[in-house]
Motif scaffolding. Structure first.
Motif, PDB file in Angstrom:
ATOM      1  N   THR A   1       0.827  -1.115  -0.366  1.00  0.00           N
ATOM      2  CA  THR A   1      -0.235   0.434  -0.220  1.00  0.00           C
ATOM      3  C   THR A   1       0.446   1.412   0.188  1.00  0.00           C
ATOM      4  OG1 THR A   1      -1.783  -1.414   1.501  1.00  0.00           O
ATOM      5  CG2 THR A   1      -1.859   0.817   1.067  1.00  0.00           C
ATOM      6  N   ARG A   2       2.034   1.250   0.805  1.00  0.00           N
ATOM      7  CA  ARG A   2       3.300   2.377   0.921  1.00  0.00           C
ATOM      8  C   ARG A   2       3.504   3.134  -0.529  1.00  0.00           C
ATOM      9  NH1 ARG A   2       8.496   2.063   1.517  1.00  0.00           N
ATOM     10  NH2 ARG A   2       8.342   0.313   2.369  1.00  0.00           N
ATOM     11  N   HIS A   3       4.150   1.563  -1.330  1.00  0.00           N
ATOM     12  CA  HIS A   3       4.281   1.543  -2.925  1.00  0.00           C
ATOM     13  C   HIS A   3       2.950   2.618  -3.356  1.00  0.00           C
ATOM     14  CE1 HIS A   3       8.273  -0.407  -1.814  1.00  0.00           C
ATOM     15  NE2 HIS A   3       7.806  -1.001  -1.388  1.00  0.00           N
ATOM     16  N   ALA A   4       2.219   1.995  -3.665  1.00  0.00           N
ATOM     17  CA  ALA A   4       1.131   2.509  -4.084  1.00  0.00           C
ATOM     18  C   ALA A   4       0.813   3.628  -4.006  1.00  0.00           C
ATOM     19  CB  ALA A   4      -0.376   0.977  -4.083  1.00  0.00           C
ATOM     20  N   LEU A   5       1.317   4.182  -2.712  1.00  0.00           N
ATOM     21  CA  LEU A   5       0.751   5.694  -2.761  1.00  0.00           C
ATOM     22  C   LEU A   5       2.270   6.844  -2.907  1.00  0.00           C
ATOM     23  CD1 LEU A   5      -1.541   5.105   0.539  1.00  0.00           C
ATOM     24  CD2 LEU A   5      -2.323   6.270  -1.229  1.00  0.00           C
ATOM     25  N   GLY A   6       3.161   6.052  -3.786  1.00  0.00           N
ATOM     26  CA  GLY A   6       4.477   6.677  -4.050  1.00  0.00           C
ATOM     27  C   GLY A   6       5.572   7.154  -2.859  1.00  0.00           C
ATOM     28  N   GLY A   7       5.024   5.687  -1.379  1.00  0.00           N
ATOM     29  CA  GLY A   7       5.678   6.185  -0.659  1.00  0.00           C
ATOM     30  C   GLY A   7       5.725   6.145   1.043  1.00  0.00           C
ATOM     31  N   SER A   8       4.502   7.092   1.112  1.00  0.00           N
ATOM     32  CA  SER A   8       3.952   7.825   1.526  1.00  0.00           C
ATOM     33  C   SER A   8       2.989   7.774   2.076  1.00  0.00           C
ATOM     34  CB  SER A   8       4.410   9.454   2.305  1.00  0.00           C
ATOM     35  OG  SER A   8       4.288   9.927   3.255  1.00  0.00           O
ATOM     36  N   PHE A   9       2.354   7.242   3.536  1.00  0.00           N
ATOM     37  CA  PHE A   9       1.020   7.580   3.832  1.00  0.00           C
ATOM     38  C   PHE A   9       0.206   8.941   4.020  1.00  0.00           C
ATOM     39  CE2 PHE A   9       2.206   3.181   4.834  1.00  0.00           C
ATOM     40  CZ  PHE A   9       1.196   2.578   4.109  1.00  0.00           C
ATOM     41  N   THR A  10       1.254   9.589   4.666  1.00  0.00           N
ATOM     42  CA  THR A  10       1.097  10.687   5.552  1.00  0.00           C
ATOM     43  C   THR A  10      -0.641  12.156   4.192  1.00  0.00           C
ATOM     44  OG1 THR A  10       3.006  11.107   5.936  1.00  0.00           O
ATOM     45  CG2 THR A  10       1.948  13.318   5.819  1.00  0.00           C
ATOM     46  N   SER A  11      -1.387  12.057   4.696  1.00  0.00           N
ATOM     47  CA  SER A  11      -2.255  12.787   4.657  1.00  0.00           C
ATOM     48  C   SER A  11      -2.972  11.992   3.353  1.00  0.00           C
ATOM     49  CB  SER A  11      -2.133  13.897   3.780  1.00  0.00           C
ATOM     50  OG  SER A  11      -1.452  14.867   4.610  1.00  0.00           O
ATOM     51  N   LYS A  12      -3.245  10.723   3.370  1.00  0.00           N
ATOM     52  CA  LYS A  12      -3.799   9.758   2.145  1.00  0.00           C
ATOM     53  C   LYS A  12      -5.513   9.337   2.757  1.00  0.00           C
ATOM     54  CE  LYS A  12      -0.085  10.364  -1.049  1.00  0.00           C
ATOM     55  NZ  LYS A  12      -1.012  10.847  -2.254  1.00  0.00           N
ATOM     56  N   ARG A  13      -5.765   8.960   2.411  1.00  0.00           N
ATOM     57  CA  ARG A  13      -7.382   8.642   2.283  1.00  0.00           C
ATOM     58  C   ARG A  13      -7.308   6.995   2.046  1.00  0.00           C
ATOM     59  NH1 ARG A  13     -12.328  10.516   4.555  1.00  0.00           N
ATOM     60  NH2 ARG A  13     -14.079   9.355   3.693  1.00  0.00           N
ATOM     61  N   LEU A  14      -7.617   6.258   3.151  1.00  0.00           N
ATOM     62  CA  LEU A  14      -8.019   4.684   1.971  1.00  0.00           C
ATOM     63  C   LEU A  14      -8.566   3.851   2.970  1.00  0.00           C
ATOM     64  CD1 LEU A  14      -4.253   5.315   3.222  1.00  0.00           C
ATOM     65  CD2 LEU A  14      -4.683   2.598   2.489  1.00  0.00           C
ATOM     66  N   ALA A  15      -9.773   3.179   2.449  1.00  0.00           N
ATOM     67  CA  ALA A  15     -10.428   2.649   2.563  1.00  0.00           C
ATOM     68  C   ALA A  15     -10.685   0.841   3.544  1.00  0.00           C
ATOM     69  CB  ALA A  15     -12.095   2.777   1.624  1.00  0.00           C
TER      70      ALA A  15
ATOM     71  N   ARG B   1       0.737   5.724  10.593  1.00  0.00           N
ATOM     72  CA  ARG B   1       1.611   6.339   9.687  1.00  0.00           C
ATOM     73  C   ARG B   1       0.925   7.086   9.083  1.00  0.00           C
ATOM     74  NH1 ARG B   1       4.744   0.840   6.859  1.00  0.00           N
ATOM     75  NH2 ARG B   1       5.562  -0.135   9.398  1.00  0.00           N
ATOM     76  N   GLY B   2       0.104   8.145   9.974  1.00  0.00           N
ATOM     77  CA  GLY B   2      -0.424   9.586   9.118  1.00  0.00           C
ATOM     78  C   GLY B   2      -1.666   9.281   8.216  1.00  0.00           C
ATOM     79  N   ALA B   3      -1.786   8.018   7.775  1.00  0.00           N
ATOM     80  CA  ALA B   3      -2.666   8.180   6.372  1.00  0.00           C
ATOM     81  C   ALA B   3      -4.261   7.900   7.165  1.00  0.00           C
ATOM     82  CB  ALA B   3      -3.319   6.798   6.034  1.00  0.00           C
ATOM     83  N   ASN B   4      -5.631   9.334   6.857  1.00  0.00           N
ATOM     84  CA  ASN B   4      -7.013   8.899   7.781  1.00  0.00           C
ATOM     85  C   ASN B   4      -7.457   7.940   6.798  1.00  0.00           C
ATOM     86  OD1 ASN B   4      -9.474   9.608   7.854  1.00  0.00           O
ATOM     87  ND2 ASN B   4      -9.643  10.934   6.516  1.00  0.00           N
TER      88      ASN B   4
END
Length: 231
Positions: free
Chosen positions: A100-114, A142-145
């Motif tokens: 999932t982290r790789h799918a988000l470009g390397g960071s969970f910060t401020s990302k929204r996940l269902a 790790r900072g995701a919503n």
């Protein structure tokens, strides 16, 4: 007898998950291998679906209890392999977090996940040692919503993991999501309309942690689709 049976079942599940790791390294499809293995009537097809591993109140506890009893009897080495069965199972959860982290470009910060699913298995509200909740909590930390939905276990999520938001259904959970994770293979999640779901997400990216969806159907609907041990 129950402890030994559950230990055998856990070994079977971890075996196919270890094969999935090899498939990801080689570009092979673990579902094809699992189908072939399952045709052997000495083995059978049940519990050969690769994914994020087992949880619940029985399998994790029983393999550790079996190892402990072997130690008490002075035959620790006889069941030493169960330690790796346990390790393989735990690594699957972290593997999906890293996917999932790789799918988000390397960071969970401020990302929204269902996160679709909270119970450790479908048709239950049991969240004991749930891989889905472990993954959701780790990503949230790790900072995701993170927004979780489960047909039966939402009340347990609210009570046990107050840091996680809860939605009534998958379409509500997926609003503006950067990635959707399917982590418990409820039938209603397998029956989701990928076209309708695409209309509400921010990015149509599905990571199927249970290998429960039809890749061709989701890709045809415009989704980036990833699963466990399948190209």
């Amino acid at each position: 007898m129950t402890v030994s049976a559950n230990s055998f079942l856990a070994t079977k599940i971890s075996f196919i998950n270890a094969v999935a790791d090899v498939c990801e390294a080689t570009g092979a499809d673990v579902s094809v291998i699992a189908e072939a293995i399952g045709l052997d009537d000495r083995i059978g097809p049940k519990f050969l679906r690769a994914g994020i591993g087992f949880g619940g109140g029985c399998l994790p506890k029983d393999i550790r209890a079996f190892m402990a009893r072997a130690g008490e009897l002075g035959v620790t080495e006889a069941l030493g392999f169960l330690r790796e069965v346990d390790n393989v199972n735990n690594r699957r959860r972290d593997h999906l977090v890293n996917m999932t982290r790789h799918a988000l470009g390397g960071s969970f910060t401020s990302k929204r996940l269902a996160v679709l699913g909270a119970a450790f298995k479908p048709d239950s509200d049991d969240t004991r040692q749930s891989p889905a909740l472990y993954i959701a909590s780790k990503i949230s930390g790790r900072g995701a919503n993170v927004v979780v939905t489960d047909p039966a276990a939402n009340h347990r999520v609210q009570a046990e993991r107050p840091n996680l938001a809860v939605a009534d259904d998958a379409y509500e959970a997926a609003k503006s999501a950067d990635v959707v994770l399917l982590l418990t293979e409820w039938q209603e999640f397998k029956d989701l309309d990928p076209v309708r779901l695409r209309e509400v997400v921010g990015t149509p990216h599905m990571i199927d942690g249970r290998n429960a969806l039809d890749p061709a159907r989701w890709r045809a609907a415009g989704w980036m689709y990833q699963s466990m041990g399948r190209p």
